[in-house]
Design a protein around this motif. Sequence first.
Motif: not given
Length: 109
Positions: A48-77
């Motif tokens: 449960e605690a590890v999954q909570e940490k993984l969720d935090e990590m994933t949400l933080a990575i989600n927040e980077l998507q706009d920054e990837f777009y700004e640099h003509e990249s994206e989190i894709e395949t």
Amino acid sequence: MVKKLDSDFNYLLDMYEDSYYPSFLVDKIQLNIRKVVDFLEEGNQSLEAVQEKLDEMTLAINELQDEFYEHESEIETVARDAIAITVEEILQYFEIDIDIEEALRERDW
């Protein structure tokens, strides 16, 4: 005994090898993954605690998507696979029995 991940562990190898992904942004993803590694290296094994940490990590990575777009990249395949492979290898190393789909359940990439 608490395990430590090998200092030579390859994070996000395919992303670092592909110039489509700005290295400084891949570094930000790696930093978020390292927070999970640090948590595991402290001896935390509660699923449960590890999954909570993984969720935090994933949400933080989600927040980077706009920054990837700004640099003509994206989190894709390739990026999705690189992140999943990295996280899966870490979970296996620490013997954490969480399916990769569940581990990354909060992703929107």
